[in-house]
Design a protein around this motif. Sequence first.
Motif, PDB file in Angstrom:
ATOM      1  N   GLY A   1       1.038  -1.423  -0.116  1.00  0.00           N
ATOM      2  CA  GLY A   1       0.074  -0.321  -0.017  1.00  0.00           C
ATOM      3  C   GLY A   1       0.542   1.438   0.081  1.00  0.00           C
ATOM      4  O   GLY A   1       1.515   1.379  -0.734  1.00  0.00           O
ATOM      5  N   ALA A   2       0.212   2.540  -0.398  1.00  0.00           N
ATOM      6  CA  ALA A   2       1.083   3.734  -0.452  1.00  0.00           C
ATOM      7  C   ALA A   2       1.246   4.505   1.249  1.00  0.00           C
ATOM      8  O   ALA A   2       1.299   3.418   2.706  1.00  0.00           O
ATOM      9  CB  ALA A   2       0.029   4.957  -0.835  1.00  0.00           C
ATOM     10  N   VAL A   3       2.317   4.564   1.042  1.00  0.00           N
ATOM     11  CA  VAL A   3       3.663   5.406   2.379  1.00  0.00           C
ATOM     12  C   VAL A   3       3.374   6.451   2.718  1.00  0.00           C
ATOM     13  O   VAL A   3       3.430   7.589   1.719  1.00  0.00           O
ATOM     14  CB  VAL A   3       4.397   4.062   2.761  1.00  0.00           C
ATOM     15  CG1 VAL A   3       5.539   4.910   3.476  1.00  0.00           C
ATOM     16  CG2 VAL A   3       4.436   3.225   2.135  1.00  0.00           C
ATOM     17  N   VAL A   4       2.999   7.159   3.975  1.00  0.00           N
ATOM     18  CA  VAL A   4       2.686   8.567   3.907  1.00  0.00           C
ATOM     19  C   VAL A   4       3.545   8.971   5.877  1.00  0.00           C
ATOM     20  O   VAL A   4       3.660   7.635   6.629  1.00  0.00           O
ATOM     21  CB  VAL A   4       1.418   8.621   4.822  1.00  0.00           C
ATOM     22  CG1 VAL A   4       1.160   9.735   5.518  1.00  0.00           C
ATOM     23  CG2 VAL A   4       0.276   8.731   3.611  1.00  0.00           C
ATOM     24  N   SER A   5       4.571   9.242   5.556  1.00  0.00           N
ATOM     25  CA  SER A   5       5.906   9.357   6.342  1.00  0.00           C
ATOM     26  C   SER A   5       5.631  10.912   7.455  1.00  0.00           C
ATOM     27  O   SER A   5       5.115  11.549   7.135  1.00  0.00           O
ATOM     28  CB  SER A   5       6.708   9.436   6.012  1.00  0.00           C
ATOM     29  OG  SER A   5       7.912   9.474   7.472  1.00  0.00           O
ATOM     30  N   GLN A   6       5.312  10.662   9.165  1.00  0.00           N
ATOM     31  CA  GLN A   6       5.155  12.230   9.182  1.00  0.00           C
ATOM     32  C   GLN A   6       6.186  12.176  10.037  1.00  0.00           C
ATOM     33  O   GLN A   6       6.977  10.982  10.554  1.00  0.00           O
ATOM     34  CB  GLN A   6       4.095  11.609  10.795  1.00  0.00           C
ATOM     35  CG  GLN A   6       2.620  12.363   9.782  1.00  0.00           C
ATOM     36  CD  GLN A   6       1.684  11.691  11.215  1.00  0.00           C
ATOM     37  OE1 GLN A   6       1.047  11.138  11.423  1.00  0.00           O
ATOM     38  NE2 GLN A   6       1.757  12.976  12.093  1.00  0.00           N
ATOM     39  N   HIS A   7       7.254  13.405  10.463  1.00  0.00           N
ATOM     40  CA  HIS A   7       8.690  13.460  11.354  1.00  0.00           C
ATOM     41  C   HIS A   7       8.169  14.837  11.739  1.00  0.00           C
ATOM     42  O   HIS A   7       7.587  16.319  11.215  1.00  0.00           O
ATOM     43  CB  HIS A   7       9.472  13.937   9.980  1.00  0.00           C
ATOM     44  CG  HIS A   7      10.795  14.723  11.091  1.00  0.00           C
ATOM     45  ND1 HIS A   7      11.366  13.307  11.580  1.00  0.00           N
ATOM     46  CD2 HIS A   7      11.447  15.221  10.976  1.00  0.00           C
ATOM     47  CE1 HIS A   7      12.262  13.883  11.593  1.00  0.00           C
ATOM     48  NE2 HIS A   7      12.310  15.393  11.595  1.00  0.00           N
ATOM     49  N   CYS A  94      -1.824  13.156  10.409  1.00  0.00           N
ATOM     50  CA  CYS A  94      -2.402  12.821   9.397  1.00  0.00           C
ATOM     51  C   CYS A  94      -2.167  11.946   7.990  1.00  0.00           C
ATOM     52  O   CYS A  94      -1.651  11.050   8.565  1.00  0.00           O
ATOM     53  CB  CYS A  94      -0.530  14.024   8.413  1.00  0.00           C
ATOM     54  SG  CYS A  94       0.485  12.435   7.403  1.00  0.00           S
ATOM     55  N   SER A  95      -3.212  12.407   6.961  1.00  0.00           N
ATOM     56  CA  SER A  95      -3.543  11.146   6.084  1.00  0.00           C
ATOM     57  C   SER A  95      -3.539  11.514   4.885  1.00  0.00           C
ATOM     58  O   SER A  95      -4.249  13.418   4.785  1.00  0.00           O
ATOM     59  CB  SER A  95      -4.991  10.617   6.542  1.00  0.00           C
ATOM     60  OG  SER A  95      -5.783  11.569   6.464  1.00  0.00           O
ATOM     61  N   GLU A 105      -9.517   5.802  -0.637  1.00  0.00           N
ATOM     62  CA  GLU A 105      -8.776   5.038   0.072  1.00  0.00           C
ATOM     63  C   GLU A 105      -7.680   5.951   0.766  1.00  0.00           C
ATOM     64  O   GLU A 105      -6.868   6.769   0.268  1.00  0.00           O
ATOM     65  CB  GLU A 105      -7.989   3.627   0.685  1.00  0.00           C
ATOM     66  CG  GLU A 105      -7.286   3.352   2.103  1.00  0.00           C
ATOM     67  CD  GLU A 105      -6.618   1.694   1.426  1.00  0.00           C
ATOM     68  OE1 GLU A 105      -7.384   1.393  -0.026  1.00  0.00           O
ATOM     69  OE2 GLU A 105      -5.471   1.663   2.245  1.00  0.00           O
ATOM     70  N   LEU A 106      -8.249   6.267   2.496  1.00  0.00           N
ATOM     71  CA  LEU A 106      -6.873   7.121   3.156  1.00  0.00           C
ATOM     72  C   LEU A 106      -5.769   6.578   3.839  1.00  0.00           C
ATOM     73  O   LEU A 106      -5.734   5.597   4.492  1.00  0.00           O
ATOM     74  CB  LEU A 106      -7.718   8.218   4.098  1.00  0.00           C
ATOM     75  CG  LEU A 106      -8.731   9.364   3.857  1.00  0.00           C
ATOM     76  CD1 LEU A 106      -9.096   9.928   5.098  1.00  0.00           C
ATOM     77  CD2 LEU A 106      -7.310  10.377   3.070  1.00  0.00           C
ATOM     78  N   PHE A 107      -4.701   6.883   3.243  1.00  0.00           N
ATOM     79  CA  PHE A 107      -3.091   5.902   3.837  1.00  0.00           C
ATOM     80  C   PHE A 107      -2.948   7.069   5.211  1.00  0.00           C
ATOM     81  O   PHE A 107      -2.441   8.509   4.891  1.00  0.00           O
ATOM     82  CB  PHE A 107      -2.009   6.135   3.192  1.00  0.00           C
ATOM     83  CG  PHE A 107      -2.774   5.194   2.144  1.00  0.00           C
ATOM     84  CD1 PHE A 107      -3.211   5.583   0.644  1.00  0.00           C
ATOM     85  CD2 PHE A 107      -2.333   3.841   1.967  1.00  0.00           C
ATOM     86  CE1 PHE A 107      -3.478   4.268  -0.220  1.00  0.00           C
ATOM     87  CE2 PHE A 107      -3.199   3.446   1.221  1.00  0.00           C
ATOM     88  CZ  PHE A 107      -3.422   3.507   0.427  1.00  0.00           C
TER      89      PHE A 107
END
Lengths: 117, 111
Positions: A1-7, A94-95, A105-107
């Motif tokens: 699936g798609a990847v969302v990264s937070q920092h 976050c998404s 779909e939200l990631f």
Amino acid sequence: GAVVSQHPSRVICKSGTSVKIECRSLDFQATTMFWYRQFPKQSLMLMATSNEGSKATYEQGVEKDKFLINHASLTLSTLTVTSAHPEDSSFYICSARPGTGTTGELFFGEGSRLTVL
Amino acid sequence: AQSVTQPDIHITVSEGASLELRCNYSYGATPYLFWYVQSPGQGLQLLLKYFSGDTLVQGIKGFEAEFKRSQSSFNLRKPSVHWSDAAEYFCAVISWGKLQFGAGTQVVVTP
């Protein structure tokens, strides 16, 4: 699936300072990203919708001058908590949704825990 | 606006027993429904989703959910829970392009 990264994943700051949280979609482009806030043992509350190239849309009761959102590119949205106070301490998530649709779909990112001393 | 309700705040289940988490939605047409799981201090992971078609949806980690229009429900089930299933579970619906979450159900798994 798609990847969302937070920092960053965790940040501790002094009261009165500003903190920036980044949200990146790593393998897809997103014209819209969403920022949520979650208090301990509670659900996620939508704070704002971040729109690439335009102003964010804030939910009722969310101070736009307190929570600055910038969506400068199709893969990056930032949330800046300005003049943070202890009551701003929370888990921010976050998404992002691939493409331009409104029902896909939200990631989600891993979340960023902010502690204001 | 569409919304979801999770009636159970907290559920305790024995390891190996079956699990069912309730979710009710309010929406006139067919909603877009999701189940997410959140481990402590973590982000959210999608378990499954329903947009249309077969009303029994299979997800990851052995979870499934059934969309029942007559009951306005989208309950999540797992036949046999594992200790690693202890987490917070959120039902969600897309409303005006935004994902709205239910209050969540905390699942505790006992030995």
